[in-house]
Design an enzyme around this catalytic site. Structure first.
Site, PDB file in Angstrom:
ATOM      1  N   ASN A   1       0.858  -1.188   0.000  1.00 24.59           N
ATOM      2  CA  ASN A   1       0.000   0.000   0.000  1.00 24.59           C
ATOM      3  C   ASN A   1       0.897   1.242   0.000  1.00 24.59           C
ATOM      4  O   ASN A   1       1.450   1.612   1.031  1.00 24.59           O
ATOM      5  CB  ASN A   1      -0.898  -0.027   1.246  1.00 24.59           C
ATOM      6  CG  ASN A   1      -1.804   1.187   1.324  1.00 24.59           C
ATOM      7  OD1 ASN A   1      -1.900   1.974   0.389  1.00 24.59           O
ATOM      8  ND2 ASN A   1      -2.473   1.349   2.462  1.00 24.59           N
TER       9      ASN A   1
ATOM     10  N   HIS B   1     -10.113   1.653   4.595  1.00 24.07           N
ATOM     11  CA  HIS B   1      -8.836   1.800   5.301  1.00 24.07           C
ATOM     12  C   HIS B   1      -9.012   2.847   6.411  1.00 24.07           C
ATOM     13  O   HIS B   1      -9.709   3.837   6.221  1.00 24.07           O
ATOM     14  CB  HIS B   1      -7.750   2.239   4.311  1.00 24.07           C
ATOM     15  CG  HIS B   1      -6.377   2.183   4.913  1.00 24.07           C
ATOM     16  ND1 HIS B   1      -5.920   3.156   5.772  1.00 24.07           N
ATOM     17  CD2 HIS B   1      -5.387   1.266   4.814  1.00 24.07           C
ATOM     18  CE1 HIS B   1      -4.697   2.839   6.171  1.00 24.07           C
ATOM     19  NE2 HIS B   1      -4.348   1.693   5.605  1.00 24.07           N
TER      20      HIS B   1
ATOM     21  N   GLU C   1      -6.100  -4.179  10.502  1.00 24.86           N
ATOM     22  CA  GLU C   1      -5.017  -3.224  10.702  1.00 24.86           C
ATOM     23  C   GLU C   1      -5.315  -2.399  11.958  1.00 24.86           C
ATOM     24  O   GLU C   1      -6.028  -1.395  11.891  1.00 24.86           O
ATOM     25  CB  GLU C   1      -4.910  -2.286   9.504  1.00 24.86           C
ATOM     26  CG  GLU C   1      -4.590  -3.005   8.212  1.00 24.86           C
ATOM     27  CD  GLU C   1      -3.933  -2.069   7.205  1.00 24.86           C
ATOM     28  OE1 GLU C   1      -2.786  -2.326   6.851  1.00 24.86           O
ATOM     29  OE2 GLU C   1      -4.560  -1.084   6.813  1.00 24.86           O
TER      30      GLU C   1
ATOM     31  N   GLY D   1       1.677   2.729  10.809  1.00 27.50           N
ATOM     32  CA  GLY D   1       2.661   3.799  10.689  1.00 27.50           C
ATOM     33  C   GLY D   1       3.335   4.211  11.994  1.00 27.50           C
ATOM     34  O   GLY D   1       3.961   5.264  12.071  1.00 27.50           O
TER      35      GLY D   1
ATOM     36  N   SER E   1       2.672  -1.588  10.467  1.00 26.48           N
ATOM     37  CA  SER E   1       4.112  -1.551  10.762  1.00 26.48           C
ATOM     38  C   SER E   1       4.827  -2.877  10.475  1.00 26.48           C
ATOM     39  O   SER E   1       5.759  -3.249  11.180  1.00 26.48           O
ATOM     40  CB  SER E   1       4.356  -1.122  12.211  1.00 26.48           C
ATOM     41  OG  SER E   1       3.879   0.196  12.418  1.00 26.48           O
TER      42      SER E   1
HETATM   43  P1  PGA Z   1       2.261   0.731   7.648  1.00 25.41           P
HETATM   44  O1  PGA Z   1       0.865   0.893   6.915  1.00 25.41           O
HETATM   45  O2  PGA Z   1       2.866  -0.569   7.195  1.00 25.41           O
HETATM   46  O3  PGA Z   1       3.073   1.924   7.227  1.00 25.41           O
HETATM   47  O4  PGA Z   1       1.988   0.714   9.109  1.00 25.41           O
HETATM   48  C1  PGA Z   1       0.024  -0.200   6.688  1.00 25.41           C
HETATM   49  C2  PGA Z   1      -1.282   0.246   6.102  1.00 25.41           C
HETATM   50  O5  PGA Z   1      -1.823   1.264   6.569  1.00 25.41           O
HETATM   51  O6  PGA Z   1      -1.805  -0.364   5.148  1.00 25.41           O
END
Ligand code: PGA
Length: 226
Positions: free
Chosen positions: A7, A102, A151, A157, A187
């Protein structure tokens, strides 16, 4: 079969996305293990670029089985005078999958459950597989959806990826139909992905920041195919 999704969110330009793809495909071709896994259908890779970059990247995926593109979102409206909307119809010949709901869409664009439901219906109508993203156990589930991306909001993030044990507890609470593919995101990177790839409870990974560098993303793919 493991699903590994990239993503990119709101990152990359026309030229940098093409550079990413060229570098990524070059590395894939050098690795016989990965090539074999792709051919044998042991892994499915889907890249979710920003919408205007979907078409310029489309041709790269045509000759590689199990490598395809996805849309990060689709409109809750089918068509009409809605300047700026990206409809399911508009992307339907270019993508196989779309993310829906999302947590960044829910948080920053006030996406509602009503819109999420409409998007799921439109995805099905245009033969796009919706990957329904849920941020916690309270988020609504829809019976027509075959892919759930769990998620946890606090893990996106932040560098605070959720432990496999905690994810398994939540998966059990969700009590999903056995056919549903359960994807984890939050993450995930090349250093912490092994625990998820080894688990029978997780069918795949949705990778955000660690997918922006083709080498980092490839490392996750390589681990998923060994
Ligand atoms: P991230 O994002 O791996 O940067 O935590 C994952 C996502 O939001 O799909």
């Amino acid at each position: 079969m493991k699903y590994i999704f990239a993503n990119w969110k709101a990152n990359k330009s026309f030229s940098s996305s093409r550079e990413w793809m060229e570098q990524f495909i070059k590395i894939l071709y050098k690795d016989e293990n990965v090539q074999k896994a792709i051919k044998e259908g042991k892994i499915k890779i889907v890249i979710f670029p920003p919408a205007p970059l979907i078409h310029p990247l489309h041709h790269y995926t045509l000759n590689i089985p199990n490598l395809s593109l996805g849309s990060q979102d689709i409109s809750a409206h089918e068509s009409g005078s809605l300047t700026g909307e990206i409809t399911a119809q508009a992307v339907s010949e270019l993508v196989r999958y779309t993310l829906i709901g999302h947590s960044e869409r829910r948080k920053y664009f006030n996406e509602t459950e009503d819109e999420i439901y409409k998007k799921i219906l439109l995805a099905h109508k245009y033969d796009i597989e919706p990957i329904h993203c849920i941020g916690n156990i309270e988020d609504k589930l829809y019976s027509s959806v075959k892919y759930i991306a769990f998620e946890p909001v606090e893990s996106i993030g932040t560098g605070m990826n959720m432990s496999i044990d905690a994810i398994t507890i939540i998966k059990n609470k969700l009590n999903l139909n056995k056919e549903i593919k359960f994807i984890y995101g939050g993450s995930v990177n090349q250093y912490n992905c092994d625990q998820y790839l080894e688990s029978d409870d997780i069918d795949g990974l949705l990778v955000g920041s660690a997918s922006l560098d083709p080498l980092h993303f490839y490392s996750i793919i390589a681990k998923a195919t060994t």
